[in-house]
Design an enzyme around this catalytic site. Structure first.
Site, PDB file in Angstrom:
ATOM      1  N   ASP A   1     -17.874   7.415 -17.633  1.00 13.22           N
ATOM      2  CA  ASP A   1     -16.989   8.174 -18.508  1.00 13.22           C
ATOM      3  C   ASP A   1     -17.685   9.475 -18.889  1.00 13.22           C
ATOM      4  OD1 ASP A   1     -14.551   8.069 -20.468  1.00 13.22           O
ATOM      5  OD2 ASP A   1     -16.267   8.626 -21.718  1.00 13.22           O
TER       6      ASP A   1
ATOM      7  N   GLU B   1     -10.931  10.966 -17.657  1.00 11.89           N
ATOM      8  CA  GLU B   1     -12.311  11.274 -17.278  1.00 11.89           C
ATOM      9  C   GLU B   1     -13.110  10.011 -16.984  1.00 11.89           C
ATOM     10  OE1 GLU B   1     -12.419  10.570 -21.669  1.00 11.89           O
ATOM     11  OE2 GLU B   1     -11.019  11.512 -20.318  1.00 11.89           O
TER      12      GLU B   1
END
Length: 127
Positions: A65, A109
């Site tokens: 992430d 993301e």
């Protein structure tokens, strides 16, 4: 049916097969990064896990992430954010390209990396 009709039907069948292949890629690929997407994870990859595990043993999985990505997007804009994601996806692809596995943009993301035949220690050294 004439030979001409067979040729035309064959050409049309080929075009349909090519279009179907392209549509299938659009369904399982992320449009922004070109990586596999969540749909690929839920369909194709899920089916491969048992076979891979039987042949290669371990399957390592990492979720990656990008921290503070929302702030980056807010400060520099979505176009820059998109470029950041494409660049990061390219970096991940280079890191896992010579290994047996799959790279997936899970959402936003978040990225998943599956490394087939590797344990936790080997996976940590990869990325």
């Amino acid at each position: 049916m004439s030979e001409y009709d067979r040729i035309i039907i064959g050409e049309q069948y080929q075009k349909i097969a090519e279009i179907n292949k392209e549509l299938n890629q659009q369904v399982i690929r992320d449009r922004l990064t070109g990586l596999f997407n969540r749909s690929y994870l839920e369909t194709s990859l899920k089916e491969q896990f048992q076979t891979v595990q039987e042949k290669l043993g371990n399957i390592a999985c990492m979720m990656i992430d990008i921290d503070y990505f929302k702030q980056y997007n807010d400060r520099f804009g979505h176009i820059s954010g998109d470029q950041c994601l494409r660049t990061f996806a390219g970096f991940l692809e280079k890191e896992v390209q010579n290994r047996s596995g799959s790279l997936i943009r899970y959402g936003g993301e978040e990225f998943l990396v599956f490394l087939f035949g590797q344990g936790a220690e080997e996976a940590e050294e990869t990325v």
